[in-house]
Design a protein around this motif. Structure first.
Motif, PDB file in Angstrom:
ATOM      1  N   VAL A  88      -1.809  -9.755   4.057  1.00 36.27           N
ATOM      2  CA  VAL A  88      -2.338 -10.797   5.330  1.00 36.27           C
ATOM      3  C   VAL A  88      -1.666 -12.117   4.786  1.00 36.27           C
ATOM      4  O   VAL A  88      -1.914 -12.524   3.571  1.00 36.27           O
ATOM      5  CB  VAL A  88      -3.567 -10.640   6.041  1.00 36.27           C
ATOM      6  CG1 VAL A  88      -4.002  -9.440   6.451  1.00 36.27           C
ATOM      7  CG2 VAL A  88      -4.512 -11.130   4.937  1.00 36.27           C
ATOM      8  N   ASN A 106      -4.273 -18.030  12.522  1.00 37.05           N
ATOM      9  CA  ASN A 106      -2.736 -17.751  12.553  1.00 37.05           C
ATOM     10  C   ASN A 106      -2.779 -16.423  11.529  1.00 37.05           C
ATOM     11  O   ASN A 106      -1.566 -16.427  10.921  1.00 37.05           O
ATOM     12  CB  ASN A 106      -1.887 -18.688  12.262  1.00 37.05           C
ATOM     13  CG  ASN A 106      -1.944 -19.907  13.228  1.00 37.05           C
ATOM     14  OD1 ASN A 106      -2.182 -19.713  14.454  1.00 37.05           O
ATOM     15  ND2 ASN A 106      -1.431 -21.025  12.643  1.00 37.05           N
ATOM     16  N   LYS A 153      -1.868 -13.023  10.102  1.00 33.67           N
ATOM     17  CA  LYS A 153      -0.910 -12.014  10.464  1.00 33.67           C
ATOM     18  C   LYS A 153      -0.816 -11.008   9.374  1.00 33.67           C
ATOM     19  O   LYS A 153      -0.992 -11.401   8.318  1.00 33.67           O
ATOM     20  CB  LYS A 153       0.560 -12.900  10.607  1.00 33.67           C
ATOM     21  CG  LYS A 153       0.840 -13.908  11.359  1.00 33.67           C
ATOM     22  CD  LYS A 153       1.872 -14.781  11.456  1.00 33.67           C
ATOM     23  CE  LYS A 153       1.952 -15.777  12.398  1.00 33.67           C
ATOM     24  NZ  LYS A 153       3.043 -16.825  12.436  1.00 33.67           N
ATOM     25  N   ILE A 204       1.307  -9.050   7.068  1.00 39.36           N
ATOM     26  CA  ILE A 204       2.654  -8.906   6.426  1.00 39.36           C
ATOM     27  C   ILE A 204       3.125  -7.572   5.826  1.00 39.36           C
ATOM     28  O   ILE A 204       4.310  -7.548   5.481  1.00 39.36           O
ATOM     29  CB  ILE A 204       2.927 -10.186   5.444  1.00 39.36           C
ATOM     30  CG1 ILE A 204       1.960 -10.305   4.425  1.00 39.36           C
ATOM     31  CG2 ILE A 204       2.898 -11.550   6.120  1.00 39.36           C
ATOM     32  CD1 ILE A 204       2.143 -11.356   3.568  1.00 39.36           C
ATOM     33  N   ASP A 241      -5.528  -2.980   9.935  1.00 39.19           N
ATOM     34  CA  ASP A 241      -4.789  -3.943  10.083  1.00 39.19           C
ATOM     35  C   ASP A 241      -5.480  -4.952  11.258  1.00 39.19           C
ATOM     36  O   ASP A 241      -5.612  -6.040  10.781  1.00 39.19           O
ATOM     37  CB  ASP A 241      -3.347  -3.591  10.542  1.00 39.19           C
ATOM     38  CG  ASP A 241      -2.584  -3.166   9.605  1.00 39.19           C
ATOM     39  OD1 ASP A 241      -3.340  -2.927   8.206  1.00 39.19           O
ATOM     40  OD2 ASP A 241      -1.477  -2.525   9.786  1.00 39.19           O
ATOM     41  N   ILE A 292      -7.254  -8.863  10.862  1.00 40.90           N
ATOM     42  CA  ILE A 292      -7.120  -9.934  11.459  1.00 40.90           C
ATOM     43  C   ILE A 292      -8.065 -10.585  12.290  1.00 40.90           C
ATOM     44  O   ILE A 292      -8.446 -11.685  12.291  1.00 40.90           O
ATOM     45  CB  ILE A 292      -5.832  -9.508  12.394  1.00 40.90           C
ATOM     46  CG1 ILE A 292      -4.630  -9.271  11.740  1.00 40.90           C
ATOM     47  CG2 ILE A 292      -5.519 -10.917  13.643  1.00 40.90           C
ATOM     48  CD1 ILE A 292      -3.793 -10.168  10.631  1.00 40.90           C
ATOM     49  N   ASN A 319      -9.550 -14.426  11.153  1.00 38.77           N
ATOM     50  CA  ASN A 319      -9.540 -15.671  12.102  1.00 38.77           C
ATOM     51  C   ASN A 319     -10.864 -16.245  12.407  1.00 38.77           C
ATOM     52  O   ASN A 319     -11.684 -15.732  12.753  1.00 38.77           O
ATOM     53  CB  ASN A 319      -8.980 -15.250  13.506  1.00 38.77           C
ATOM     54  CG  ASN A 319      -7.347 -15.266  13.415  1.00 38.77           C
ATOM     55  OD1 ASN A 319      -6.822 -16.184  12.557  1.00 38.77           O
ATOM     56  ND2 ASN A 319      -6.809 -14.301  14.070  1.00 38.77           N
TER      57      ASN A 319
END
Length: 87
Positions: free
Chosen positions: A21, A33, A35, A37, A46, A50, A54
């Motif tokens: 990430v 933000n 994400k 990767i 996943d 996230i 955040n």
């Protein structure tokens, strides 16, 4: 954070993997933000990475003047390793 993520994993199928990430970190250390990767191969893991990142905090980067600075270009990158502990 770890406890929340492990509870989520226990309530789901026994999945494992690694989610790479990236996150931005503001001067107060708040992450945003986030994400993926590199996927773990599991959308659930996943998504959990996230969701867990955040709004959480890291130590902010320190500029040459010794004061905290925001980091987003480039963002922080790290790998979440998803593995259920043996019971």
């Amino acid at each position: 954070l770890y406890t929340r993520v492990m509870e989520l994993l226990r309530s789901r199928a026994k999945e494992s993997g690694q989610t790479r990430v990236s996150v931005c970190v503001d001067v107060e250390g708040r992450m945003s933000n986030a994400k993926v990767i590199r996927s773990s191969g599991s959308q659930r893991l996943d998504d959990a990475a996230i969701k867990a990142l955040n709004g959480n905090r890291l130590e902010p980067a320190i500029g040459t003047d010794g004061k905290p600075i925001a980091m987003c270009n480039p963002p922080y990158e790290f790998t979440y390793v998803w593995r259920l502990p043996e019971r």
